[in-house]
Design an enzyme around this catalytic site. Sequence first.
Site, PDB file in Angstrom:
ATOM      1  N   ASN A   8      10.275  78.738  62.868  1.00 25.20           N
ATOM      2  CA  ASN A   8      10.682  79.534  64.027  1.00 25.20           C
ATOM      3  C   ASN A   8      10.887  78.711  65.301  1.00 25.20           C
ATOM      4  O   ASN A   8      11.104  79.265  66.372  1.00 25.20           O
ATOM      5  CB  ASN A   8       9.698  80.685  64.273  1.00 25.20           C
ATOM      6  CG  ASN A   8       8.307  80.199  64.637  1.00 25.20           C
ATOM      7  OD1 ASN A   8       8.034  78.999  64.589  1.00 25.20           O
ATOM      8  ND2 ASN A   8       7.423  81.110  64.990  1.00 25.20           N
ATOM      9  N   CYS A   9      10.839  77.395  65.203  1.00 17.42           N
ATOM     10  CA  CYS A   9      11.068  76.511  66.351  1.00 17.42           C
ATOM     11  C   CYS A   9      12.569  76.499  66.682  1.00 17.42           C
ATOM     12  O   CYS A   9      13.403  76.293  65.801  1.00 17.42           O
ATOM     13  CB  CYS A   9      10.591  75.100  66.010  1.00 17.42           C
ATOM     14  SG  CYS A   9      11.094  73.827  67.182  1.00 17.42           S
TER      15      CYS A   9
END
Length: 114
Positions: A8-9
């Site tokens: 999710n970066c």
Amino acid sequence: MKLYGIRNCDTVKKARKWLDDAGIDYEFHDFKKDGLDADRLSRWEQSAGWEVLLNRRGTTWRKLPDDVRDNIGAQSAHRLMLDNPSIIKRPVVEHGNTVSVGFNAAEWAERFKH
């Protein structure tokens, strides 16, 4: 090519999209979910340097006690990155015998598009 990071970066998302759009095959390893072993981290440190791997701009770094941040060194950084993989600058890419850290589209175009 193997890309390491956290799913999710935002930077990892940009890097994965860039690779997908360029048609470059890669394997993704989420080191927050799938872990990171000490030997691999040591190889990254030898190749890129612990100072490059340690993300001093992120939330995880800012949440550390002052005495930990003020006294960081190679050994303590290694332990910190193993215990908190989200403090590693992302993505880390193993390509051939090289290790790169971070995403820069222009640099990647030079390195990976042939």
